[in-house]
Enzyme design. Structure first.
Site, mmCIF file in Angstrom:
data_model
loop_
_atom_site.group_PDB
_atom_site.id
_atom_site.type_symbol
_atom_site.label_atom_id
_atom_site.label_comp_id
_atom_site.label_asym_id
_atom_site.label_seq_id
_atom_site.Cartn_x
_atom_site.Cartn_y
_atom_site.Cartn_z
ATOM 1 N N ASP A 133 35.445 30.613 40.681
ATOM 2 C CA ASP A 133 34.651 31.591 39.945
ATOM 3 C C ASP A 133 33.366 30.917 39.488
ATOM 4 O O ASP A 133 33.376 29.726 39.144
ATOM 5 C CB ASP A 133 35.414 32.062 38.704
ATOM 6 C CG ASP A 133 36.729 32.770 39.029
ATOM 7 O OD1 ASP A 133 37.038 32.991 40.189
ATOM 8 O OD2 ASP A 133 37.467 33.078 38.083
ATOM 9 N N HIS A 151 42.327 28.123 35.653
ATOM 10 C CA HIS A 151 42.724 29.423 35.110
ATOM 11 C C HIS A 151 43.937 29.924 35.899
ATOM 12 O O HIS A 151 44.047 29.692 37.101
ATOM 13 C CB HIS A 151 41.575 30.433 35.197
ATOM 14 C CG HIS A 151 40.579 30.290 34.080
ATOM 15 N ND1 HIS A 151 39.281 30.717 34.167
ATOM 16 C CD2 HIS A 151 40.703 29.735 32.836
ATOM 17 C CE1 HIS A 151 38.661 30.457 33.029
ATOM 18 N NE2 HIS A 151 39.497 29.856 32.210
ATOM 19 N N ASP A 197 44.986 32.645 37.200
ATOM 20 C CA ASP A 197 44.896 33.454 38.416
ATOM 21 C C ASP A 197 44.424 32.639 39.623
ATOM 22 O O ASP A 197 44.307 33.178 40.720
ATOM 23 C CB ASP A 197 44.007 34.694 38.196
ATOM 24 C CG ASP A 197 42.606 34.352 37.711
ATOM 25 O OD1 ASP A 197 42.447 33.345 36.990
ATOM 26 O OD2 ASP A 197 41.662 35.081 38.049
ATOM 27 N N HIS A 198 44.193 31.349 39.408
ATOM 28 C CA HIS A 198 43.817 30.466 40.516
ATOM 29 C C HIS A 198 44.807 29.317 40.722
ATOM 30 O O HIS A 198 44.696 28.592 41.697
ATOM 31 C CB HIS A 198 42.402 29.896 40.316
ATOM 32 C CG HIS A 198 41.342 30.943 40.377
ATOM 33 N ND1 HIS A 198 40.496 31.102 41.435
ATOM 34 C CD2 HIS A 198 41.040 31.944 39.498
ATOM 35 C CE1 HIS A 198 39.685 32.133 41.212
ATOM 36 N NE2 HIS A 198 39.999 32.658 40.038
ATOM 37 N N HIS A 256 37.126 38.511 44.356
ATOM 38 C CA HIS A 256 37.398 38.336 42.923
ATOM 39 C C HIS A 256 36.897 39.539 42.118
ATOM 40 O O HIS A 256 36.242 39.409 41.093
ATOM 41 C CB HIS A 256 36.775 37.041 42.392
ATOM 42 C CG HIS A 256 37.445 36.575 41.116
ATOM 43 N ND1 HIS A 256 37.017 36.971 39.873
ATOM 44 C CD2 HIS A 256 38.497 35.768 40.896
ATOM 45 C CE1 HIS A 256 37.784 36.411 38.958
ATOM 46 N NE2 HIS A 256 38.689 35.679 39.546
#
Lengths: 301, 301
Positions: free
Chosen positions: B210, B62, B64-65, B268
């Site tokens: 996550d 993803h 954001d990672h 997170h």
């Protein structure tokens, strides 16, 4: 036209500067030009409304000009965007963005339209009744385009004082605005030109980054109101231009002079220099009206 | 072990927070864990020496990672990196990074080694004489791993006072450090245990983001010194966990309790909440030793 510089420095990452990205507000559009890493945060910082961006123009596929694009495209989805997004950029941009979204299993829920470019001639990318956008073929280490934004002439506007003087009835005003002649109270035909004013001069903006000194762009950008031309180096580093395919401040000024532009805006500075004023001083030896772009700076054209 | 949080917020871009990235300094390594957009600027901000990073671990694909990874890989090249870089991440990461570099015609001039992951079991990724790194299979919307960093027991250290007491000659010290017994001045054999001290307890750190609440990770992370476990939501939004595959602060605390960890570090966070203290308060109802990660915060384990 209102130009907001989100980032105007070359690739080396620093905490207080950003790679290339700009927002041009013109004729009710918000055009995003280039999208270096961190552009979405810069858009937030300068309070640009994400949903108003419908067209993104990417000059070339170096990271400092497009590594912020996948994140922005993803964020549009996160924010529930529904309206179309058009992305214009070099061939390969679709594969890149599509692959990154696919790997994250996060395809967009809004229509994402890619317009891939590979022509070496200037071509029309977008047009409506008020503005057009065309490419400016540049020369860099990879396939690169600049972009020319040109307002179209607006219609003449009603000269209310003259209309009163000729005692023209209000019911005719709309027709006159659309080009018709008027009829005075006593039946005399008054030519449209006598009762209208010329529209403001249409504005134009040319974005040219990254590129080596390239005179063939001069006819394309002739007489623009503002030219953003990269000036990665000063003349003392001119020997680096041939290999890196960048320009000096002086070369940018030479292009501005030949193209008879109104204002030259410099940018894409190498981070090796202590002061931006050095760029202005060098350029002004050739061309007087020089502005320095900087992150967060706004230019009203 | 020293853990520097470069970013610990979920994906929504903001000017004052960053997406996930951490640097773990352990046994002379600088491990980079996840690489959200803007990570290279965060590395600069917290003065992390780029060249010391030789291993990058990406939990999942993803944005954001991992959308900061292509830029960082490009910057390494710009900085003239020569030593190897190892990237560990889900299958597909090689294609993505390779495509972006290829499009920019900017392949690296240093050896770039990809280790693509697709196992659903915990596996060993890296090991030397002092530390090991293994995956922690997580459950998210896409294939995701956490990472467990475990120091190995160091050898016992010389107890200089006891060595003096037994009048053991200095010439024996190196052998004793390597496990040999000692010989006193009067010829008596002194067992190694009598003249050495136990090494400090090896430290361990588990990164889990996550993920939805997943009890099967408990045996893998049992007794770690610090567990970073995502807490995107508070219990009031627990209904969102099943769809988004995230956890609440309370669930993170339940995992910490079951795994008998020393310290739980939350992160997170969804950007919908006004205060991070709400996360701590919720978690502490289940598990006492809770820390809040925040961008720029450093934890010494």
């Amino acid at each position: 036209m209102k130009l907001t510089i989100l980032g105007c420095y070359s690739a080396t990452p620093r905490t207080f500067t950003n790679p290339t990205s700009q927002v041009l507000e013109a004729k009710n559009h918000l055009f995003l030009i280039d999208c270096g890493e961190g552009t979405q945060v810069q858009l937030r910082r300068y309070k640009v409304k994400f949903s108003r961006i419908k067209h993104i123009f990417i000059s070339h596929l170096h990271g400092d000009h497009f590594f912020g694009l996948p994140g922005l495209v993803s964020t549009f989805r996160l924010l529930g965007r529904e309206n179309e997004l058009h992305i214009y950029g070099p061939k390969g941009i679709k594969e890149a963005v599509t692959l990154l979204l696919k790997l994250g299993d996060s395809w967009t829920n809004y229509p994402l339209v890619f317009h891939e470019l590979d022509s070496k001639e200037s071509e029309l990318l977008f047009e409506d009744e008020k503005i057009s956008v065309r490419t400016i073929p540049l020369e860099h280490r990879v396939y690169t385009n600049g972009f020319l934004f040109q307002e179209k002439p607006a219609p003449r506007t009603l000269d209310i004082e003259m209309a009163r003087k000729f005692e023209i009835d209000k019911s005719q005003f709309n027709k006159i605005k659309n080009g018709a002649d008027g009829l005075s109270k006593n039946g005399e035909v008054i030519s449209n030109k006598q009762i209208t004013l010329p529209p403001p001069k249409p504005k134009s903006y040319a974005f040219c980054s990254d590129t080596v000194y390239k005179e063939s762009i001069v006819p394309i950008i002739k007489n623009v109101d503002a030219l953003y031309h990269e000036s990665t180096f000063l003349e003392t580093e001119e020997h680096l231009c041939a290999k890196t395919k960048h320009s000096t401040a002086k070369q940018a000024a030479q292009i501005a002079k030949k193209a008879n532009v109104d204002t030259l805006i410099l940018g894409h500075y190498s981070t090796r220099y202590k002061s931006l004023e050095l760029f202005r001083e060098e350029a002004q030896q050739v061309f007087p009206n020089v502005e320095l772009s900087d992150d967060g700076k706004i230019f009203s054209l």
